[in-house]
Each structure stands twice: as C-alpha cells, then as structure tokens.
Design a protein around this motif. Structure first.
Motif, mmCIF file in Angstrom:
data_model
loop_
_atom_site.group_PDB
_atom_site.id
_atom_site.type_symbol
_atom_site.label_atom_id
_atom_site.label_comp_id
_atom_site.label_asym_id
_atom_site.label_seq_id
_atom_site.Cartn_x
_atom_site.Cartn_y
_atom_site.Cartn_z
ATOM 1 N N LEU A 228 -139.146 -72.730 -27.520
ATOM 2 C CA LEU A 228 -138.101 -73.741 -27.683
ATOM 3 C C LEU A 228 -138.147 -74.812 -26.602
ATOM 4 O O LEU A 228 -137.114 -75.266 -26.119
ATOM 5 C CB LEU A 228 -136.726 -73.062 -27.685
ATOM 6 C CG LEU A 228 -136.532 -71.963 -28.747
ATOM 7 C CD1 LEU A 228 -135.177 -71.315 -28.599
ATOM 8 C CD2 LEU A 228 -136.724 -72.521 -30.136
ATOM 9 N N GLY A 229 -139.375 -75.193 -26.214
ATOM 10 C CA GLY A 229 -139.510 -76.278 -25.249
ATOM 11 C C GLY A 229 -139.430 -75.863 -23.802
ATOM 12 O O GLY A 229 -139.534 -76.702 -22.907
ATOM 13 N N GLY A 230 -139.242 -74.587 -23.531
ATOM 14 C CA GLY A 230 -139.178 -74.132 -22.149
ATOM 15 C C GLY A 230 -137.788 -73.664 -21.765
ATOM 16 O O GLY A 230 -136.855 -73.672 -22.576
ATOM 17 N N PRO A 231 -137.609 -73.222 -20.505
ATOM 18 C CA PRO A 231 -136.312 -72.714 -20.059
ATOM 19 C C PRO A 231 -135.224 -73.776 -20.151
ATOM 20 O O PRO A 231 -135.517 -74.977 -20.140
ATOM 21 C CB PRO A 231 -136.578 -72.340 -18.589
ATOM 22 C CG PRO A 231 -138.059 -72.207 -18.478
ATOM 23 C CD PRO A 231 -138.626 -73.180 -19.453
ATOM 24 N N PRO A 232 -133.966 -73.367 -20.243
ATOM 25 C CA PRO A 232 -132.850 -74.325 -20.275
ATOM 26 C C PRO A 232 -132.897 -75.261 -19.070
ATOM 27 O O PRO A 232 -133.166 -74.826 -17.952
ATOM 28 C CB PRO A 232 -131.613 -73.422 -20.224
ATOM 29 C CG PRO A 232 -132.082 -72.107 -20.752
ATOM 30 C CD PRO A 232 -133.498 -71.981 -20.317
ATOM 31 N N LYS A 233 -132.623 -76.542 -19.312
ATOM 32 C CA LYS A 233 -132.756 -77.541 -18.248
ATOM 33 C C LYS A 233 -131.450 -77.830 -17.522
ATOM 34 O O LYS A 233 -131.444 -78.460 -16.475
ATOM 35 C CB LYS A 233 -133.291 -78.858 -18.848
ATOM 36 C CG LYS A 233 -134.634 -78.722 -19.565
ATOM 37 C CD LYS A 233 -135.733 -78.248 -18.630
ATOM 38 C CE LYS A 233 -137.116 -78.349 -19.279
ATOM 39 N NZ LYS A 233 -137.273 -77.478 -20.459
#
Length: 340
Positions: A228-233
């Motif tokens: 999902l695009g990587g860890p939460p930003k």
C-alpha cells in the motif's frame, strides 16, 4: 514532530510459529497480547505494526519460551523469503551486489525508519543496518534476528555453507553469548559502531544461482501494491493502521493503541490534535471503511457486521454508516449490486 517507528508485519517472519511450537498456543497468545497484536495476526501478517510492538513481542516470546537470547536461537531460520514480494524483489536480482542494493532501495517499503546500506573499501565490504528503535530492552534479539535475515540473502547467492568475515553487533556482549560465533559461523565484534556483516568484496559479483532467481521478475511497483505504498506517513495514519489491526480482535481502545506505540494516552491525543483530528474520529472512519468491505460480502448480515464492529445495536451501526456515507447499509449494499 517525530513519529513512532513502523515496520511491515511480515518482519515477524517465522517467529510466531517458532513460539507456538516451542511454548504452545497459550504462551504465544500471551506474547501477542502483550504486544497488542491479535492472535489471528500470525496467519495474516498484513499491513504495518509499530516497532515497539515487534520488540515487545520478541521480549515476551523469550519469557514465554524460557529462552535467553531468543533472537540468536531463531536467527538461522529467518529468511528474507518470508517478506513476501519485498523478499522476491531482492532475491530475483542478477547478482549479490544488485540484491543488496535492492534491499537498501526498498527498505522504506519495509520500515518507516530502518535503513540498510553497502560500504566497500578495497577487498572489504560491509552491509550495515540501522533499526529505528534501538532503545528497547529486546534490541539485542532484534539485532541477532536482523543479521539472520541478511545472511539469508548472502547465502541465497553464495551457498548455505558460506560464512562472512565477521558479524558486527552494535550492543554489548550479552550473557550466555558463547553460541553467537557458532550461530553465525564467523567471528563476532561486540560494541561495534554499526550492526552489519563484513565480507570479501569479490562476493558482490557472484550471480544468482538459486530457485528464486528463476521466478517471474518482481518490480518495485509490485512491492508498492502489496504494501500500500509503504508505511503510514503521518501519525494519524499510523494510529489508523494500528486501529485496523486491533479492530479484528474487537478490542479497540485508545489505551491499547497508545501502548502499542509506547506513548501515554494524553500524548497520543495531543499528537492527533496537532494534525487536526481525534482518536474517536479515526475509529469511526476505520469502522465505516471495514463495514463497507463487509457489506460487499452477501454472506454477512447487517446485524452481524454491527456486532463484529463493536456497535451496541444494528440501529446504532446503521445510523453511523448513513451519517458517514449518506446512505443506509442496505442502500449501500444495493448500490454495490448495481455496480457489479
């Protein structure tokens, strides 16, 4: 503002299964509970968890198994191949240099803070790693585990009997550490400035010669889709990710979420306030998102979904859903039927 470190749930690898086999289901459940991870998580392992939860799980697993230096015990059995598409991308590189470069480049998909990098000087190379939560009591076990995972990359290219020149451990020598050199099959340097593996530079050019190298090519885009695009930003998104995980165990609470990121409840609330939101708003949003997914399943009744999501009554659930989506659960389900 510093955010809690997050890491892919796949970083647990075979650890839960190890605890299950050695200590039994009850002690595994206790370790997962201490880390605020639901029991069914051992099968799913999707999304991201806080590194504090990962470290706490390892700490509690050691207690459950009655095993000192548990990371050293399971290090030989950990492999990057358990990391899903991330691991496939690394292992389908044409040679070891490319594999290590790939692992470094896609580390942001694995963790919000961890980093890995290659250093080469003449005949000596080092592959180094920095974990985002070195202050945790379980850091030594995390370090042992990380070395085990990295050695799995090297041995995929250089063979299972290959050994590095040395292993670097950036923490003091642990009690009962006499098995460390036997485990890693090389000298061990304690209190090193970095965690990593030292090896001869000639190894970098060794081409792939393992089963994974014949797999269908994997791309960075494949990793992005899986993760999902990587860890939460943002902190808000981190809290939402943890809330989704805990929703599956029907035990969502601000105290549990705060504990999983090693913060006090009031500190968590203040951090959310700086991003213009509240914990209750996040819980409501996560519940409605999950409700929409469950409503798409014709086998799930509306009252059953309400119960699964923690609503006291189906009417309360229907009211909350309509306020959020502008239509009742029944109307939403019918709209999905039209689209399909």
């Amino acid at each position: 503002m510093a955010f809690p470190a997050m890491i892919s749930a796949k970083a647990l690898g075979a650890m839960p299964q190890f605890v299950l086999e050695v200590a039994g289901e009850k002690r595994l459940a206790k370790a997962l509970d201490a880390a605020d991870l639901p029991f069914q998580f051992i099968d799913e392992r999707s999304g991201y968890i806080s590194e504090h939860s990962l470290a706490t799980f390892m700490q509690e697993s050691a207690r459950a198994a009655g095993q000192q230096n548990i990371g050293l015990l399971w290090a030989p059995f950990l492999t990057v191949a358990d990391y899903g598409v991330w691991g496939q991308y690394v292992l389908t590189a044409p040679n070891l240099h490319a594999a290590l470069t790939r692992a470094s480049s896609v580390m942001p998909f694995h963790s919000s803070t961890d980093r890995a990098w290659l250093e080469t000087q003449g005949d000596t190379s080092r592959y180094l790693y920095a974990f985002g939560l070195q202050s945790h009591e379980a850091y030594a076990d995390i370090g042992f585990s990380a070395i085990g995972v990295f050695l799995s990359i090297f041995r995929a290219y250089l063979g299972p009997s290959w050994s590095p020149s040395a292993v670097l451990l950036d923490f003091p020598k642990v009690p009962s550490a006499q098995d460390t050199e036997d485990t890693f099959q090389c000298p061990v340097i304690w209190n090193a400035t970095q965690l990593g593996v030292v090896f001869h530079s000639s190894c970098l050019s060794v081409p792939a010669n393992h089963p994974a190298s014949n797999s269908i090519p994997t791309t960075v885009q494949d990793i992005a889709r899986e993760r999902l695009g990587g860890p939460p930003k943002t902190f808000r998104d981190q809290v939402a990710e943890i809330t989704r995980l805990q929703l599956s165990s029907h035990e969502v609470s601000i105290e549990t979420v705060a504990r999983s990121v090693d913060l006090g409840v009031r500190t968590l609330q203040r951090k959310l306030e700086t991003e213009g939101t509240r914990f209750r708003d996040i819980v409501n949003e996560v519940c409605i998102e999950r409700a929409a997914e469950l409503l798409a399943l014709r086998s799930e009744t509306i009252s059953g979904i309400a119960t699964a999501l923690g609503y006291e009554t189906a009417n309360n659930f229907s009211r909350a859903f309509k306020n959020a989506r502008g239509m009742s659960p029944t109307e939403f389900r019918k709209s999905q039927d039209v689209r399909s």
